[in-house]
Motif scaffolding. Structure first.
Motif, mmCIF file in Angstrom:
data_model
loop_
_atom_site.group_PDB
_atom_site.id
_atom_site.type_symbol
_atom_site.label_atom_id
_atom_site.label_comp_id
_atom_site.label_asym_id
_atom_site.label_seq_id
_atom_site.Cartn_x
_atom_site.Cartn_y
_atom_site.Cartn_z
ATOM 1 N N ARG A 15 15.751 3.754 10.619
ATOM 2 C CA ARG A 15 15.242 2.873 11.556
ATOM 3 C C ARG A 15 14.903 1.483 10.681
ATOM 4 N N GLU A 16 14.041 1.634 9.880
ATOM 5 C CA GLU A 16 13.600 0.363 9.050
ATOM 6 C C GLU A 16 14.664 -0.308 8.598
ATOM 7 N N PHE A 17 15.671 0.016 8.218
ATOM 8 C CA PHE A 17 16.875 -0.750 7.527
ATOM 9 C C PHE A 17 17.447 -1.461 8.939
ATOM 10 N N LEU A 18 17.607 -0.881 9.855
ATOM 11 C CA LEU A 18 18.294 -1.659 11.033
ATOM 12 C C LEU A 18 17.428 -2.474 11.797
ATOM 13 N N LEU A 19 16.043 -2.423 11.587
ATOM 14 C CA LEU A 19 15.065 -3.297 12.048
ATOM 15 C C LEU A 19 14.843 -4.487 11.241
ATOM 16 N N GLY A 20 15.557 -4.457 10.118
ATOM 17 C CA GLY A 20 15.616 -5.596 9.135
ATOM 18 C C GLY A 20 14.251 -5.555 8.221
ATOM 19 N N HIS A 21 13.623 -4.648 8.086
ATOM 20 C CA HIS A 21 12.594 -4.736 7.146
ATOM 21 C C HIS A 21 12.804 -4.503 5.621
ATOM 22 N N GLY A 22 13.994 -4.086 5.362
ATOM 23 C CA GLY A 22 14.206 -3.952 4.068
ATOM 24 C C GLY A 22 13.538 -2.682 3.323
ATOM 25 N N PRO A 23 13.693 -1.596 3.604
ATOM 26 C CA PRO A 23 12.652 -0.405 3.203
ATOM 27 C C PRO A 23 13.053 0.209 1.762
ATOM 28 N N GLU A 24 12.125 0.434 1.153
ATOM 29 C CA GLU A 24 12.296 1.038 -0.334
ATOM 30 C C GLU A 24 13.257 -0.162 -1.296
ATOM 31 N N GLY A 25 13.041 -1.414 -1.199
ATOM 32 C CA GLY A 25 13.699 -2.115 -1.789
ATOM 33 C C GLY A 25 14.985 -2.700 -1.453
ATOM 34 N N SER A 26 15.695 -2.016 -0.334
ATOM 35 C CA SER A 26 16.958 -2.410 0.079
ATOM 36 C C SER A 26 16.764 -3.810 0.695
ATOM 37 N N PRO A 27 18.216 -4.605 0.816
ATOM 38 C CA PRO A 27 18.248 -5.745 1.405
ATOM 39 C C PRO A 27 17.644 -6.049 2.763
ATOM 40 N N LYS A 28 17.235 -7.089 3.253
ATOM 41 C CA LYS A 28 16.813 -7.131 4.711
ATOM 42 C C LYS A 28 18.182 -7.778 5.318
ATOM 43 N N ARG A 40 11.815 14.966 -0.523
ATOM 44 C CA ARG A 40 12.543 13.512 -0.542
ATOM 45 C C ARG A 40 11.256 12.535 -0.559
ATOM 46 N N PRO A 41 11.541 11.430 -1.106
ATOM 47 C CA PRO A 41 10.215 10.739 -1.301
ATOM 48 C C PRO A 41 10.225 9.891 -0.020
ATOM 49 N N PHE A 42 11.359 9.871 0.764
ATOM 50 C CA PHE A 42 11.088 9.179 2.161
ATOM 51 C C PHE A 42 12.417 9.803 2.943
ATOM 52 N N GLY A 43 12.130 9.914 4.203
ATOM 53 C CA GLY A 43 13.163 10.522 5.153
ATOM 54 C C GLY A 43 14.475 9.563 5.554
ATOM 55 N N CYS A 44 15.412 10.284 5.853
ATOM 56 C CA CYS A 44 16.591 9.585 6.292
ATOM 57 C C CYS A 44 16.599 8.800 7.465
ATOM 58 N N GLY A 45 15.747 9.403 8.489
ATOM 59 C CA GLY A 45 15.673 8.692 9.773
ATOM 60 C C GLY A 45 14.645 7.569 9.663
ATOM 61 N N PHE A 46 13.662 7.593 8.767
ATOM 62 C CA PHE A 46 12.785 6.558 8.860
ATOM 63 C C PHE A 46 13.431 5.280 7.842
ATOM 64 N N PHE A 47 14.470 5.754 6.890
ATOM 65 C CA PHE A 47 15.037 4.499 6.277
ATOM 66 C C PHE A 47 16.179 4.011 7.339
ATOM 67 N N TYR A 51 27.400 12.210 3.697
ATOM 68 C CA TYR A 51 27.627 11.350 4.498
ATOM 69 C C TYR A 51 27.627 11.652 6.131
ATOM 70 N N HIS A 52 28.012 13.008 6.083
ATOM 71 C CA HIS A 52 28.282 13.379 7.456
ATOM 72 C C HIS A 52 26.794 13.559 8.155
ATOM 73 N N SER A 53 25.751 13.972 7.383
ATOM 74 C CA SER A 53 24.638 14.172 7.964
ATOM 75 C C SER A 53 24.220 12.665 8.348
ATOM 76 N N LEU A 54 24.340 11.621 7.456
ATOM 77 C CA LEU A 54 23.849 10.357 7.781
ATOM 78 C C LEU A 54 24.494 9.991 9.068
ATOM 79 N N VAL A 55 25.867 10.175 9.177
ATOM 80 C CA VAL A 55 26.680 10.005 10.514
ATOM 81 C C VAL A 55 25.860 10.356 11.821
ATOM 82 N N CYS A 56 25.604 11.741 11.560
ATOM 83 C CA CYS A 56 24.856 12.142 12.686
ATOM 84 C C CYS A 56 23.756 11.761 13.150
ATOM 85 N N TYR A 57 22.763 11.040 12.272
ATOM 86 C CA TYR A 57 21.518 10.519 12.565
ATOM 87 C C TYR A 57 21.902 8.982 13.025
#
Length: 112
Positions: free
Chosen positions: A22-35, A13-20, A104-110
């Motif tokens: 965490r960074e998304f919920l912190l408002g950093h907008g990882p990998e071009g996603s919205p903040k 994977r180019p980046f991990g699900c857990g990393f994404f 989606y189930h894997s993401l829900v577990c995270y």
């Protein structure tokens, strides 16, 4: 015929699900996603959607970079910035939704 499997650690994977997440919920907008506003957060469906889009963008950029390297090896010039962006868009339009797997189930577990 032997089945090729990744070595221990799973598929690349180019980046991990857990990393994404965490960074998304912190408002950093990882990998071009919205903040987002970290105080409000985001629902699981939005996190999943933006994670899949980020995976698709990373895949398209990797495919374009590989193609550009092949052009240089063949003696052709590298892509210009405009051509590079057009090729990334071309790959993005042709990536099947399920190509970069994330259930989606894997993401829900995270996120629980």
């Amino acid at each position: 015929m032997a089945m090729l499997r990744p070595v221990r650690g799973g598929f690349l994977r180019p980046f991990g699900c857990g990393f994404f997440i965490r960074e998304f919920l912190l408002g950093h907008g990882p990998e071009g996603s919205p903040k987002i506003d970290p105080d409000k957060g985001a629902c699981q469906e939005d996190i999943f959607y933006h994670y899949k889009l980020a995976l698709h963008r990373a895949y398209a950029e990797d495919a374009t970079a590989w193609e550009n390297d092949e052009r240089v090896r063949a003696g052709k010039g590298p892509y210009t910035e405009q051509e590079y962006a057009e090729r990334v868009d071309w790959f993005l339009q042709r990536i099947p939704y399920k190509l970069t797997k994330c259930r989606y189930h894997s993401l829900v577990c995270y996120t629980q």
